[in-house]
Design a protein around this motif. Sequence first.
Motif, short mmCIF file in Angstrom:
data_model
loop_
_atom_site.label_atom_id
_atom_site.label_comp_id
_atom_site.label_asym_id
_atom_site.label_seq_id
_atom_site.Cartn_x
_atom_site.Cartn_y
_atom_site.Cartn_z
N LEU A 216 0.83 -1.20 0.00
CA LEU A 216 0.00 0.00 0.00
C LEU A 216 0.87 1.26 0.00
CD1 LEU A 216 -3.06 -0.74 2.28
CD2 LEU A 216 -3.00 -0.42 -0.18
N ILE A 217 1.95 1.24 0.82
CA ILE A 217 2.83 2.41 0.87
C ILE A 217 3.47 2.63 -0.50
CG2 ILE A 217 4.98 3.30 1.85
CD1 ILE A 217 4.11 1.95 4.50
N ASN A 218 3.91 1.52 -1.11
CA ASN A 218 4.52 1.66 -2.44
C ASN A 218 3.53 2.21 -3.45
OD1 ASN A 218 7.03 0.82 -1.77
ND2 ASN A 218 6.64 -1.33 -2.21
N LEU A 219 2.30 1.68 -3.41
CA LEU A 219 1.30 2.14 -4.36
C LEU A 219 0.98 3.62 -4.12
CD1 LEU A 219 -0.48 1.05 -6.67
CD2 LEU A 219 -2.32 0.82 -5.02
N SER A 220 0.97 4.02 -2.84
CA SER A 220 0.68 5.43 -2.54
C SER A 220 1.76 6.33 -3.10
CB SER A 220 0.62 5.68 -1.04
OG SER A 220 0.06 4.61 -0.38
N ILE A 221 3.02 5.93 -2.92
CA ILE A 221 4.10 6.76 -3.45
C ILE A 221 4.02 6.80 -4.97
CG2 ILE A 221 6.61 7.02 -3.63
CD1 ILE A 221 6.81 5.97 -0.80
N ASP A 222 3.75 5.65 -5.58
CA ASP A 222 3.56 5.63 -7.04
C ASP A 222 2.44 6.57 -7.44
OD1 ASP A 222 5.53 3.90 -7.64
OD2 ASP A 222 4.26 2.13 -7.85
N GLY A 223 1.37 6.55 -6.65
CA GLY A 223 0.21 7.39 -6.97
C GLY A 223 0.60 8.84 -7.03
N ILE A 224 1.38 9.27 -6.04
CA ILE A 224 1.74 10.69 -6.01
C ILE A 224 2.77 11.00 -7.09
CG2 ILE A 224 2.86 12.47 -4.63
CD1 ILE A 224 1.47 11.22 -2.20
N THR A 225 3.82 10.18 -7.18
CA THR A 225 4.88 10.54 -8.11
C THR A 225 4.49 10.35 -9.57
OG1 THR A 225 5.80 8.35 -7.72
CG2 THR A 225 6.83 10.17 -6.56
N SER A 226 3.46 9.52 -9.83
CA SER A 226 3.14 9.36 -11.24
C SER A 226 2.17 10.43 -11.71
CB SER A 226 2.58 7.97 -11.52
OG SER A 226 1.34 7.83 -10.89
N PHE A 227 1.61 11.19 -10.78
CA PHE A 227 0.62 12.17 -11.22
C PHE A 227 1.01 13.61 -11.06
CE2 PHE A 227 -1.88 8.66 -11.98
CZ PHE A 227 -2.67 9.08 -13.02
N THR A 228 2.04 13.85 -10.29
CA THR A 228 2.36 15.24 -10.06
C THR A 228 3.83 15.39 -9.69
OG1 THR A 228 2.03 17.06 -8.54
CG2 THR A 228 1.44 14.89 -7.73
N THR A 229 4.40 16.50 -10.12
CA THR A 229 5.76 16.80 -9.70
C THR A 229 5.75 17.86 -8.61
OG1 THR A 229 5.87 18.31 -11.55
CG2 THR A 229 6.94 16.19 -11.84
N SER A 230 4.57 18.10 -8.01
CA SER A 230 4.55 19.18 -7.03
C SER A 230 5.42 18.91 -5.79
CB SER A 230 3.13 19.59 -6.66
OG SER A 230 2.45 18.51 -6.14
N PRO A 231 5.69 17.66 -5.38
CA PRO A 231 6.65 17.50 -4.28
C PRO A 231 8.01 18.13 -4.61
CG PRO A 231 5.47 15.46 -4.56
CD PRO A 231 5.05 16.37 -5.70
N LEU A 232 8.39 18.06 -5.88
CA LEU A 232 9.67 18.69 -6.28
C LEU A 232 9.58 20.20 -6.09
CD1 LEU A 232 10.55 16.81 -9.58
CD2 LEU A 232 11.70 16.63 -7.39
N ARG A 233 8.45 20.76 -6.53
CA ARG A 233 8.27 22.19 -6.40
C ARG A 233 8.28 22.61 -4.94
NH1 ARG A 233 4.89 24.70 -10.46
NH2 ARG A 233 6.59 23.73 -11.58
N TRP A 234 7.56 21.82 -4.09
CA TRP A 234 7.51 22.15 -2.66
C TRP A 234 8.90 22.06 -2.04
CZ3 TRP A 234 4.06 24.89 -0.42
CH2 TRP A 234 2.77 24.91 -0.94
N SER A 235 9.68 21.07 -2.48
CA SER A 235 11.05 20.97 -1.96
C SER A 235 11.81 22.23 -2.29
CB SER A 235 11.79 19.80 -2.60
OG SER A 235 11.04 18.65 -2.51
N ALA A 236 11.67 22.68 -3.53
CA ALA A 236 12.40 23.87 -3.95
C ALA A 236 11.97 25.08 -3.12
CB ALA A 236 12.17 24.13 -5.43
N ILE A 237 10.66 25.23 -2.92
CA ILE A 237 10.16 26.38 -2.17
C ILE A 237 10.67 26.34 -0.72
CG2 ILE A 237 8.07 27.46 -1.23
CD1 ILE A 237 6.69 26.61 -3.85
N LEU A 238 10.57 25.16 -0.13
CA LEU A 238 11.04 25.02 1.25
C LEU A 238 12.55 25.28 1.31
CD1 LEU A 238 9.12 24.20 3.52
CD2 LEU A 238 10.37 22.05 3.64
N GLY A 239 13.27 24.79 0.30
CA GLY A 239 14.72 25.02 0.23
C GLY A 239 15.03 26.50 0.23
N ILE A 240 14.27 27.25 -0.56
CA ILE A 240 14.50 28.69 -0.64
C ILE A 240 14.23 29.35 0.72
CG2 ILE A 240 13.64 30.85 -1.65
CD1 ILE A 240 13.15 29.19 -4.23
N LEU A 241 13.12 28.96 1.34
CA LEU A 241 12.79 29.53 2.65
C LEU A 241 13.90 29.25 3.66
CD1 LEU A 241 8.98 28.76 3.02
CD2 LEU A 241 10.11 30.92 2.48
#
Length: 327
Positions: A216-241
């Motif tokens: 289930l955890i694997n499928l959840s991560i697949d679910g997020i990473t296959s549909f959106t790159t927003s975690p990357l964007r959030w990382s960048a924003i948090l990095g800047i902050l």
Amino acid sequence: MDGEKKLITILVPAYNEQEVLDMLYERLKKIMDENTKYDFEVLLVNDGSSDNTLALMQELRKKDKRICYLSLSRNFGKETAMIAGLDYCNGDAVIIIDADLQDPPELIPEMIKYWEEGYDDVYAKRRSRKGETWLKKFTSTMYYKVLQAFTKIQIQKDTGDFRLLDRRCVEALKSIRESQRYTKGLFSWIGYNKKEILYDRDPRAAGKTKWNYKNLINLSIDGITSFTTSPLRWSAILGILVSIVGFIYMIYIIIKTIVSGVDVPGYASTMVVILFLGGIQLIFLGVIGEYLGRAFYETKQRPLYFIDRYNEQKETNKNLNKPRNLL
Ligand code: UDP
Ligand code: MG
């Protein structure tokens, strides 16, 4: 007349389901016999079972020619078993249903009715989930919330893979050849005219669930990473902050040193900064790694599955799974 009847495929992915197959057949048979306006084909996909599932499927086919079976060369997981089934089904509409009878086949006529009214994707939403632990219910609710926060595509809550798909949805799904499939999201992603019906999910008729929290955890991560790159964007924003805060702190230290001289104690603050930044960096590396990993798998363009046999025929796999650009 027979040739004019519409064909409906009932697609059943099955992995070690020897306890339920006969029961499933009886329930499906009743539905198929009652709905004489349509021709039916049941496509059982044996996802590399290690028990008697395949033998039982062969047995059923001997009894009833409406039963077809597809046997994969090993266990590939339900997502892959489903796309294999979609590749091989012949119906004008396809109904995907679990082998364990958690999805009541009695809903099929209602699905067909809506399909005839012009809906392309009639999906069954769970009103209740009998026989599931509160932990599973809770994690599933949380997961939908997180997923929905990350992605713009509406992903149906409490909806499994139990649904009727029109031929054009099937073709759309077949054209998507990504190897780490998150079918639940793909159903939404392809669009088309959707209709929701409600049902009570029954407990498993027999046998054991094939899912565990690792899956289930694997499928959840697949679910997020296959549909959106927003975690990357959030990382960048948090990095800047974090760098802004770090920069301000740096100015403060420089000025403090100039004004009041070199200040040796500072072990605690140094450790805090190192640990905090180190942690953030590792998390972000992990996020980047997830996406890189996905890209790695997709660039290989491996076939999604191999077929051992389709009905009585042994597959050679010669013309199967052509690379995406040749499809
Ligand atoms: N399944 C499959 N391959 C797998 C795991 C499961 O084809 O590797 C099938 C299984 O036989 C069943 C459906 O997927 O028909 C749902 O699995 P299960 O009932 O174990 O999951 P749950 O309903 O508990 O989520
Ligand atoms: Mg189940």
